[in-house]
Scaffold this active site. Sequence first.
Site, PDB file in Angstrom:
ATOM      1  N   ARG A 174      43.243  40.535  41.335  1.00 21.78           N
ATOM      2  CA  ARG A 174      41.845  40.773  41.666  1.00 21.78           C
ATOM      3  C   ARG A 174      41.700  40.612  43.181  1.00 21.78           C
ATOM      4  NH1 ARG A 174      41.466  42.912  37.447  1.00 21.78           N
ATOM      5  NH2 ARG A 174      40.139  42.370  35.669  1.00 21.78           N
ATOM      6  N   GLU A 208      35.003  45.573  45.594  1.00 23.40           N
ATOM      7  CA  GLU A 208      35.219  46.925  45.064  1.00 23.40           C
ATOM      8  C   GLU A 208      33.917  47.620  44.734  1.00 23.40           C
ATOM      9  OE1 GLU A 208      39.302  45.929  42.672  1.00 23.40           O
ATOM     10  OE2 GLU A 208      37.874  47.243  41.692  1.00 23.40           O
ATOM     11  N   HIS A 249      42.404  50.726  41.980  1.00 26.07           N
ATOM     12  CA  HIS A 249      42.399  49.858  40.798  1.00 26.07           C
ATOM     13  C   HIS A 249      42.901  50.606  39.555  1.00 26.07           C
ATOM     14  CE1 HIS A 249      40.313  46.070  38.996  1.00 26.07           C
ATOM     15  NE2 HIS A 249      41.412  46.377  38.335  1.00 26.07           N
TER      16      HIS A 249
HETATM   17  P1  NAD Z   1      48.112  35.408  32.504  1.00 28.92           P
HETATM   18  O1  NAD Z   1      46.988  34.505  32.113  1.00 28.92           O
HETATM   19  O2  NAD Z   1      49.197  35.665  31.520  1.00 28.92           O
HETATM   20  O3  NAD Z   1      48.789  34.861  33.849  1.00 28.92           O
HETATM   21  C1  NAD Z   1      48.096  34.256  34.908  1.00 28.92           C
HETATM   22  C2  NAD Z   1      48.933  33.141  35.489  1.00 28.92           C
HETATM   23  O4  NAD Z   1      48.214  32.616  36.615  1.00 28.92           O
HETATM   24  C3  NAD Z   1      49.178  31.977  34.517  1.00 28.92           C
HETATM   25  O5  NAD Z   1      50.546  31.638  34.489  1.00 28.92           O
HETATM   26  C4  NAD Z   1      48.321  30.853  35.086  1.00 28.92           C
HETATM   27  O6  NAD Z   1      48.854  29.560  34.850  1.00 28.92           O
HETATM   28  C5  NAD Z   1      48.305  31.187  36.570  1.00 28.92           C
HETATM   29  N1  NAD Z   1      47.161  30.598  37.272  1.00 28.92           N
HETATM   30  C6  NAD Z   1      45.882  30.548  36.865  1.00 28.92           C
HETATM   31  N2  NAD Z   1      45.120  29.894  37.769  1.00 28.92           N
HETATM   32  C7  NAD Z   1      45.948  29.532  38.769  1.00 28.92           C
HETATM   33  C8  NAD Z   1      45.780  28.816  39.991  1.00 28.92           C
HETATM   34  N3  NAD Z   1      44.585  28.336  40.337  1.00 28.92           N
HETATM   35  N4  NAD Z   1      46.854  28.638  40.783  1.00 28.92           N
HETATM   36  C9  NAD Z   1      48.087  29.098  40.413  1.00 28.92           C
HETATM   37  N5  NAD Z   1      48.313  29.761  39.262  1.00 28.92           N
HETATM   38  C10 NAD Z   1      47.262  29.982  38.452  1.00 28.92           C
HETATM   39  O7  NAD Z   1      47.431  36.758  32.959  1.00 28.92           O
HETATM   40  P2  NAD Z   1      48.079  38.231  33.058  1.00 28.92           P
HETATM   41  O8  NAD Z   1      47.901  38.943  31.774  1.00 28.92           O
HETATM   42  O9  NAD Z   1      49.437  38.123  33.658  1.00 28.92           O
HETATM   43  O10 NAD Z   1      47.061  38.892  34.106  1.00 28.92           O
HETATM   44  C11 NAD Z   1      46.900  38.338  35.399  1.00 28.92           C
HETATM   45  C12 NAD Z   1      45.702  38.954  36.087  1.00 28.92           C
HETATM   46  O11 NAD Z   1      46.006  40.279  36.480  1.00 28.92           O
HETATM   47  C13 NAD Z   1      44.444  39.117  35.210  1.00 28.92           C
HETATM   48  O12 NAD Z   1      43.683  37.942  35.171  1.00 28.92           O
HETATM   49  C14 NAD Z   1      43.708  40.246  35.854  1.00 28.92           C
HETATM   50  O13 NAD Z   1      42.730  39.782  36.741  1.00 28.92           O
HETATM   51  C15 NAD Z   1      44.797  40.986  36.643  1.00 28.92           C
HETATM   52  N6  NAD Z   1      44.987  42.355  36.132  1.00 28.92           N
HETATM   53  C16 NAD Z   1      44.722  43.407  36.941  1.00 28.92           C
HETATM   54  C17 NAD Z   1      44.906  44.707  36.479  1.00 28.92           C
HETATM   55  C18 NAD Z   1      44.646  45.896  37.354  1.00 28.92           C
HETATM   56  O14 NAD Z   1      44.236  46.927  36.839  1.00 28.92           O
HETATM   57  N7  NAD Z   1      44.880  45.832  38.648  1.00 28.92           N
HETATM   58  C19 NAD Z   1      45.344  44.929  35.182  1.00 28.92           C
HETATM   59  C20 NAD Z   1      45.607  43.832  34.370  1.00 28.92           C
HETATM   60  C21 NAD Z   1      45.436  42.539  34.855  1.00 28.92           C
END
Ligand code: NAD
Length: 319
Positions: free
Chosen positions: A238, A267, A285
């Site tokens: 994000r 965005e 995105h």
């Molecule tokens: P996930 O929950 O499996 O992984 C997120 C990781 O971040 C976890 O391991 C968590 O422990 C860690 N985390 C959370 N808060 C933290 C902090 N303060 N400091 C350090 N680490 C922290 O999620 P995911 O399925 O891998 O997705 C990750 C993110 O990717 C989503 O939340 C979403 O915002 C983004 N995303 C973007 C798109 C896009 O179109 N660009 C698509 C899918 C997901």
Amino acid sequence: MKVVVTRQIPEVGIELLKQAGFETIVSSKDGVLTQDELKEFVKGADAILSLLTDKIDASVLDSAGPQLKVVANYAVGYDNINIDDCKAKNVIATNTPGVLTETVAEHTIGLLFAVAQNISQADKYTREGKFMGWGPMLFLGTDVRNKTIGIIGLGRIGLEIVKRLKDGFGINFIYYDLKRNEQAEKEFGVQFVSLEDLMKNSDFVSIHVPLTPETKHLIGEKELRLMKKTAYLINTSRGAVIEEAALVKVLQERVIAGAGLDVYENEPKLSEGLAQLDNVVLLPHIASASFDTRSKMSEMAAQNIVAVLGGQAPINPIV
Ligand code: NAD
């Protein structure tokens, strides 16, 4: 029961909702509903199928009415939903984890290579008729093999990138997360480090944390200035995880080599100066944008609505 879908999404989910017997209304607007339009659109709904571009807060929930039972977000990230407001009003919120993991990981890898090898800049140059023949110094990029990639947030997507690149490229993976993943450390040889060490030692930093109050501006000017002059920053999580104005500044000053971004702090607006830089690859995105994955997201969001309106537990509840 009435289900509202705030934008046209792949048909499979809409069909599922209709087959379940719900009155299913899809927004006919070709674009994001304004907050006022959203409030009007959700009136009387038992379920809202929302997108990451919809801000779902108490005012929207109130406008829907007390019969509202579920908000199913068509995304894994849910920073657009005020979860406390949902809890306070007994509205279940769901998301679409897992089905987009591999597509986003593949996309991130593509962006990383595009940045390292000047692919989009070279494409533009060729299209503009500037290609006058092979040149020994033309668009010299950076090899990816044998480099250190720092993953911020070793969750589903972060780990999938490791799995995909670990064989064949000789990459050294380091990661920073709230929690350690000792199994991944053993299985894939990833090494847990502090955020500071990750920024200092990575040739590519790739961000995969959700946007939360804790991760907003996790990467600011201080962190960016720790990076190697030859390093690249990739963000497909994000936008607001990075302080975008600071990123523009360090890119302009060539403090780092470049960046690949799929997401932006405000965005669809880009920070001033970002689009003028020649050391960035900018995408709209689209990290989860494959036909298959978007269809699975549509299906999953609908399945959550079918479950909740059918009196069952949601399949993918948020927290
Ligand atoms: P996930 O929950 O499996 O992984 C997120 C990781 O971040 C976890 O391991 C968590 O422990 C860690 N985390 C959370 N808060 C933290 C902090 N303060 N400091 C350090 N680490 C922290 O999620 P995911 O399925 O891998 O997705 C990750 C993110 O990717 C989503 O939340 C979403 O915002 C983004 N995303 C973007 C798109 C896009 O179109 N660009 C698509 C899918 C997901």
